[in-house]
Design an enzyme around this catalytic site. Sequence first.
Site, PDB file in Angstrom:
ATOM      1  N   GLU A 304       0.877  -1.587   0.491  1.00  0.00           N
ATOM      2  CA  GLU A 304      -0.015   0.244  -0.101  1.00  0.00           C
ATOM      3  C   GLU A 304       0.890   1.295  -0.146  1.00  0.00           C
ATOM      4  O   GLU A 304       0.361   2.723  -0.864  1.00  0.00           O
ATOM      5  CB  GLU A 304      -0.813  -0.086   1.237  1.00  0.00           C
ATOM      6  CG  GLU A 304      -1.730  -0.923   0.777  1.00  0.00           C
ATOM      7  CD  GLU A 304      -3.274  -0.356   2.106  1.00  0.00           C
ATOM      8  OE1 GLU A 304      -3.157   0.053   2.809  1.00  0.00           O
ATOM      9  OE2 GLU A 304      -4.508  -0.993   2.007  1.00  0.00           O
ATOM     10  N   HIS A 333       8.469 -26.304   0.209  1.00  0.00           N
ATOM     11  CA  HIS A 333       7.960 -27.172  -0.880  1.00  0.00           C
ATOM     12  C   HIS A 333       7.659 -27.490  -1.735  1.00  0.00           C
ATOM     13  O   HIS A 333       6.324 -27.941  -2.113  1.00  0.00           O
ATOM     14  CB  HIS A 333       8.101 -28.387   0.164  1.00  0.00           C
ATOM     15  CG  HIS A 333       9.219 -28.800   1.581  1.00  0.00           C
ATOM     16  ND1 HIS A 333       9.772 -30.119   1.188  1.00  0.00           N
ATOM     17  CD2 HIS A 333       9.544 -29.034   2.236  1.00  0.00           C
ATOM     18  CE1 HIS A 333      10.620 -29.882   2.040  1.00  0.00           C
ATOM     19  NE2 HIS A 333      10.760 -29.554   2.780  1.00  0.00           N
ATOM     20  N   LYS A 447     -13.215   0.504  -1.736  1.00  0.00           N
ATOM     21  CA  LYS A 447     -14.231   1.327  -0.502  1.00  0.00           C
ATOM     22  C   LYS A 447     -15.294   2.272  -0.784  1.00  0.00           C
ATOM     23  O   LYS A 447     -16.145   1.686  -1.164  1.00  0.00           O
ATOM     24  CB  LYS A 447     -13.709   2.433   0.546  1.00  0.00           C
ATOM     25  CG  LYS A 447     -12.208   1.723   1.661  1.00  0.00           C
ATOM     26  CD  LYS A 447     -11.903   2.408   2.844  1.00  0.00           C
ATOM     27  CE  LYS A 447     -10.445   1.712   4.225  1.00  0.00           C
ATOM     28  NZ  LYS A 447     -10.725   2.565   4.758  1.00  0.00           N
TER      29      LYS A 447
HETATM   30  O1  PA5 Z   1      -3.308   1.576   5.751  1.00  0.00           O
HETATM   31  C1  PA5 Z   1      -4.241   1.596   5.587  1.00  0.00           C
HETATM   32  O2  PA5 Z   1      -4.607   3.125   5.744  1.00  0.00           O
HETATM   33  C2  PA5 Z   1      -5.823   1.257   5.566  1.00  0.00           C
HETATM   34  O3  PA5 Z   1      -4.970  -0.579   4.750  1.00  0.00           O
HETATM   35  C3  PA5 Z   1      -6.717   1.080   6.276  1.00  0.00           C
HETATM   36  O4  PA5 Z   1      -5.152   0.024   7.474  1.00  0.00           O
HETATM   37  C4  PA5 Z   1      -7.004  -0.239   6.669  1.00  0.00           C
HETATM   38  O5  PA5 Z   1      -8.267   0.094   5.296  1.00  0.00           O
HETATM   39  C5  PA5 Z   1      -8.435  -0.026   6.883  1.00  0.00           C
HETATM   40  O6  PA5 Z   1      -8.171   1.468   7.610  1.00  0.00           O
HETATM   41  P1  PA5 Z   1      -9.621   2.363   8.601  1.00  0.00           P
HETATM   42  O7  PA5 Z   1      -8.365   1.588  10.120  1.00  0.00           O
HETATM   43  O8  PA5 Z   1      -9.313   3.441   8.127  1.00  0.00           O
HETATM   44  O9  PA5 Z   1     -11.440   0.942   9.186  1.00  0.00           O
END
Ligand code: PA5
Length: 478
Positions: A304, A333, A447
């Site tokens: 990400e 394996h 989202k």
């Molecule tokens: O790193 C990030 O911001 C995202 O991957 C969030 O962790 C994930 O989408 C969950 O979001 P939130 O904590 O706002 O519910």
Amino acid sequence: MKRYDSQQWKESMRITFDFNNMMADMIGKEQGITKESVNSLKDKLKTAAQAMVTKRAEGKMDWRDLPHNQGDIIEDILKTASEIQDKFDAFVVLGIGGSALGPIAVQQALNHMHYNELSEEQRGGCPRFYVADNVDPERMKALFEIIDVKKTMFNVITKSGSTSETMAQLLIVWDMLKNELGEGYRDHIIATTDREKGNLIRIAGEHKLKTYYIPGGVGGRFSELTPVGLLPAAVCGIDIQEMLAGAAYMDEICKTGDVYKNPAYMAAALQYLAMKAGKNISVMMPYADSLKYMADWYAQLWAESLGKRYNLKGEEVFVGQTPVKALGVTDQHSQVQLYTEGPFDKVVTFLGVGKYRTSMEIPKGFEDIPAVSFLGAHTLNELIHAEQAATEYALLKAKRLNRTITLPEVNAFTVGQLLYFMEVETAFTGELLEINAFDQPGVEEGKNATYALLGRPGYEEKKAELDARPKKKEEFIL
Ligand code: PA5
């Protein structure tokens, strides 16, 4: 005095980054990275190091200060954790992504591998621990079949305060608690979220829920060392102060801008050069079941943060390295055949352990079959170490870039170091790639599409956009 107050103990627990097998000296000039190419990045490295310092000073990297600035919060968390241990049989995290992967990874690393199956006494009075990091109805139902909500504390975690999955989990739990406990529901929910933004903070305020805050400048995947990870860990008896001390130690190690002294910067520089040479897959392969979910946590952090279409100038760059999770020795394996003989498109990171927390001897036997009996009188520890060394060697021989991070042992201090090391490596790689490592527009798109599909007000335009997408053709579905 805590053991991490001793400089000598800290040094004995310093994690190491061995990048020999990334280098041309070891792996050959064809695939390996030369010192000259690292040195040729001098100006870029200097700019990136300066950006890390400036952004931190400007409060744009709040996650870097977490090991140092949470004194009062820690006290509160420890108090709450102790109350939860006294009153509840189970502790359930409602959350996903950065609000779930860290708690899972740390629990797996630092607690018994069958923690939930232990008796309460064996767990030191701590509650059983679950993370509902999905919205699979079968999994959710299964959870409610093994916990008693009347004896469960739910910790709903969401930085944005609006993630559909987490809100759906909360709605289910909320309804259940209200039916079972009436007004008592609020004593069973702790909210962890942004202090100002999102729906959860509003819900928490209106219903007077106990609330912990994720600092504004700390994104989900960088939030494990905030109450996101600290409360669940403390509830399960993990020494969170030692974990933060480990992170602080790594912060100290990573202060210098000199890549030859800063392991996280060197790790980033080598990954950057590897990416430039077309190595767009990063395999994380722990040789310890305890570190298995560190690979999941790392995968989110790396993917990400670095998978980006645009650079900071707004130009299309389409960068990133696809993270792959593997487990030593299990995946020897399954995947290692590909790593040694497939395309030259990967960097493999071994996560090794110096001293496992236990030792297990392999008994002697089958003396008439030497191909089996040679194992006798060795330990599983020797076997797993030998297999890791053997896989490193196989990759070296096949001229495949690989590197090894070793934890002298797995404890809260080394895990804190590891988390911080990988965060700094990721942020510094982002600087080298000249991208924003802290946003996730691709995740936001998904989202928003979910909100639109399920009819969230305000997403009508997105819904129209989705409705206009090409219709699937029957002929392409067999
Ligand atoms: O790193 C990030 O911001 C995202 O991957 C969030 O962790 C994930 O989408 C969950 O979001 P939130 O904590 O706002 O519910």
